[in-house]
Design a protein around this motif. Structure first.
Motif, PDB file in Angstrom:
ATOM      1  N   LEU A   1      37.494  45.590  31.932  1.00  0.00           N
ATOM      2  CA  LEU A   1      37.476  45.259  33.238  1.00  0.00           C
ATOM      3  C   LEU A   1      37.721  43.754  32.710  1.00  0.00           C
ATOM      4  O   LEU A   1      38.741  42.793  33.644  1.00  0.00           O
ATOM      5  CB  LEU A   1      36.491  45.461  33.945  1.00  0.00           C
ATOM      6  CG  LEU A   1      36.424  46.700  35.031  1.00  0.00           C
ATOM      7  CD1 LEU A   1      34.783  46.676  35.508  1.00  0.00           C
ATOM      8  CD2 LEU A   1      37.353  47.280  35.445  1.00  0.00           C
ATOM      9  N   VAL A   2      37.070  42.843  32.265  1.00  0.00           N
ATOM     10  CA  VAL A   2      37.225  42.082  31.598  1.00  0.00           C
ATOM     11  C   VAL A   2      38.600  41.573  30.989  1.00  0.00           C
ATOM     12  O   VAL A   2      39.482  40.720  30.828  1.00  0.00           O
ATOM     13  CB  VAL A   2      35.881  41.057  30.618  1.00  0.00           C
ATOM     14  CG1 VAL A   2      36.310  39.920  29.858  1.00  0.00           C
ATOM     15  CG2 VAL A   2      34.470  41.309  31.096  1.00  0.00           C
ATOM     16  N   GLU A   3      38.998  42.404  30.067  1.00  0.00           N
ATOM     17  CA  GLU A   3      40.500  42.295  29.598  1.00  0.00           C
ATOM     18  C   GLU A   3      41.303  42.584  30.336  1.00  0.00           C
ATOM     19  O   GLU A   3      42.392  41.602  30.472  1.00  0.00           O
ATOM     20  CB  GLU A   3      40.408  43.509  28.339  1.00  0.00           C
ATOM     21  CG  GLU A   3      39.726  43.471  26.866  1.00  0.00           C
ATOM     22  CD  GLU A   3      39.817  44.719  26.366  1.00  0.00           C
ATOM     23  OE1 GLU A   3      40.524  45.653  26.953  1.00  0.00           O
ATOM     24  OE2 GLU A   3      39.427  44.467  25.477  1.00  0.00           O
ATOM     25  N   ALA A   4      41.353  43.435  31.415  1.00  0.00           N
ATOM     26  CA  ALA A   4      42.854  42.758  32.107  1.00  0.00           C
ATOM     27  C   ALA A   4      42.929  41.899  33.258  1.00  0.00           C
ATOM     28  O   ALA A   4      43.635  41.762  33.324  1.00  0.00           O
ATOM     29  CB  ALA A   4      42.097  44.032  33.483  1.00  0.00           C
ATOM     30  N   VAL A   5      41.511  41.248  33.907  1.00  0.00           N
ATOM     31  CA  VAL A   5      41.060  40.096  34.403  1.00  0.00           C
ATOM     32  C   VAL A   5      42.263  39.220  32.967  1.00  0.00           C
ATOM     33  O   VAL A   5      43.305  38.328  33.302  1.00  0.00           O
ATOM     34  CB  VAL A   5      40.163  39.459  34.648  1.00  0.00           C
ATOM     35  CG1 VAL A   5      39.440  37.828  34.920  1.00  0.00           C
ATOM     36  CG2 VAL A   5      38.715  40.512  35.434  1.00  0.00           C
ATOM     37  N   ILE A   6      41.747  38.340  32.066  1.00  0.00           N
ATOM     38  CA  ILE A   6      41.976  37.940  31.018  1.00  0.00           C
ATOM     39  C   ILE A   6      44.084  38.431  30.379  1.00  0.00           C
ATOM     40  O   ILE A   6      44.816  37.274  31.099  1.00  0.00           O
ATOM     41  CB  ILE A   6      41.814  38.186  29.586  1.00  0.00           C
ATOM     42  CG1 ILE A   6      39.675  37.693  30.465  1.00  0.00           C
ATOM     43  CG2 ILE A   6      41.792  37.595  28.229  1.00  0.00           C
ATOM     44  CD1 ILE A   6      39.786  36.385  30.343  1.00  0.00           C
ATOM     45  N   ALA A   7      44.004  39.637  30.715  1.00  0.00           N
ATOM     46  CA  ALA A   7      45.170  39.553  30.613  1.00  0.00           C
ATOM     47  C   ALA A   7      46.411  39.258  32.099  1.00  0.00           C
ATOM     48  O   ALA A   7      47.214  38.927  31.720  1.00  0.00           O
ATOM     49  CB  ALA A   7      46.183  41.326  30.379  1.00  0.00           C
ATOM     50  N   GLY A   8      46.058  38.905  32.848  1.00  0.00           N
ATOM     51  CA  GLY A   8      46.618  38.941  34.249  1.00  0.00           C
ATOM     52  C   GLY A   8      46.395  37.625  33.998  1.00  0.00           C
ATOM     53  O   GLY A   8      47.652  36.699  34.373  1.00  0.00           O
ATOM     54  N   VAL A   9      45.351  36.683  33.582  1.00  0.00           N
ATOM     55  CA  VAL A   9      44.996  35.349  33.593  1.00  0.00           C
ATOM     56  C   VAL A   9      46.413  34.828  32.262  1.00  0.00           C
ATOM     57  O   VAL A   9      46.963  33.586  32.810  1.00  0.00           O
ATOM     58  CB  VAL A   9      44.031  34.352  33.900  1.00  0.00           C
ATOM     59  CG1 VAL A   9      43.790  33.090  33.326  1.00  0.00           C
ATOM     60  CG2 VAL A   9      42.852  35.225  34.939  1.00  0.00           C
ATOM     61  N   ALA A  10      46.576  35.348  31.893  1.00  0.00           N
ATOM     62  CA  ALA A  10      47.056  35.118  30.459  1.00  0.00           C
ATOM     63  C   ALA A  10      48.560  34.717  30.929  1.00  0.00           C
ATOM     64  O   ALA A  10      49.325  34.018  30.850  1.00  0.00           O
ATOM     65  CB  ALA A  10      47.365  36.066  29.039  1.00  0.00           C
ATOM     66  N   PHE A  11      49.860  35.420  31.827  1.00  0.00           N
ATOM     67  CA  PHE A  11      50.989  35.036  32.759  1.00  0.00           C
ATOM     68  C   PHE A  11      50.930  34.258  33.277  1.00  0.00           C
ATOM     69  O   PHE A  11      51.863  33.320  33.497  1.00  0.00           O
ATOM     70  CB  PHE A  11      50.824  37.340  33.646  1.00  0.00           C
ATOM     71  CG  PHE A  11      51.523  38.178  32.721  1.00  0.00           C
ATOM     72  CD1 PHE A  11      51.991  37.375  31.527  1.00  0.00           C
ATOM     73  CD2 PHE A  11      50.646  38.769  32.248  1.00  0.00           C
ATOM     74  CE1 PHE A  11      53.143  38.919  30.891  1.00  0.00           C
ATOM     75  CE2 PHE A  11      50.709  40.229  31.489  1.00  0.00           C
ATOM     76  CZ  PHE A  11      51.793  39.848  30.442  1.00  0.00           C
ATOM     77  N   ILE A  12      50.110  33.982  34.727  1.00  0.00           N
ATOM     78  CA  ILE A  12      50.010  32.868  35.326  1.00  0.00           C
ATOM     79  C   ILE A  12      49.623  31.259  34.598  1.00  0.00           C
ATOM     80  O   ILE A  12      50.765  30.621  34.535  1.00  0.00           O
ATOM     81  CB  ILE A  12      48.456  33.221  36.121  1.00  0.00           C
ATOM     82  CG1 ILE A  12      49.223  33.917  36.670  1.00  0.00           C
ATOM     83  CG2 ILE A  12      48.477  31.525  37.441  1.00  0.00           C
ATOM     84  CD1 ILE A  12      47.488  34.526  37.794  1.00  0.00           C
TER      85      ILE A  12
END
Length: 157
Positions: A75-86
């Motif tokens: 779940l943390v990895e999913a958050v980090i991946a999304g924030v990376a794009f932002i």
């Protein structure tokens, strides 16, 4: 699904949004590419994603109890991946000539995402401490940088 469990996920999300908003307000006051609302939404989304993940593990409608297991770090990895794009968007949207701008704001977005994750897992003291440390870095170190850059260069010998 118990309404109280969902209520506590919303409380955690609201807490994360308040902490993210405090950091976003600092960015907003410095007229940075991502400000108050963006930081609030990133922190809140991070916390909500963690909360939904935890609720789904306990939801008997999805599978019998004990049948689903997951690594919470996914779940943390999913958050980090999304924030990376932002974060990449904040860097690229404010690129001027050869200089790259927006890196600190991108880093602050990553930090509020992690603060949201901490709040989502119920680590409220950890989330608060991380938010205070982030504000300390953004505000206090900025003052120190200005003082150092304001000093005249040493004379050439």
């Amino acid at each position: 699904m118990d309404w109280m469990e969902q209520f506590w996920v919303i409380v955690d999300t609201g807490y994360a949004m308040v902490l993210g908003g405090a950091i976003g307000l600092e960015r907003e006051m410095k007229n940075r590419p991502a400000g108050f609302r963006t930081h609030m939404l990133v922190a809140g989304a991070s916390s909500l994603l963690i909360g939904i993940g935890q609720l789904s593990l306990a939801d008997a409608r999805l599978a019998p109890p004990g049948q689903i297991s997951t690594d919470p770090l996914r779940l943390v990895e999913a958050v980090i991946a999304g924030v990376a794009f932002i974060g990449a968007g904040t860097i690229f949207s404010h690129r001027r000539g050869q200089a790259i701008a927006g890196i600190t704001t991108a880093a602050s977005l990553l930090m509020v995402a992690v603060i949201g994750v901490a709040a989502g897992f119920g680590y409220h003291a950890l989330a608060l401490a991380a938010a205070l440390l982030t504000l300390l870095v953004l505000a206090l170190l900025n003052v120190m940088e200005r003082r150092v850059s304001a000093r005249p260069p040493p004379p050439d010998r």
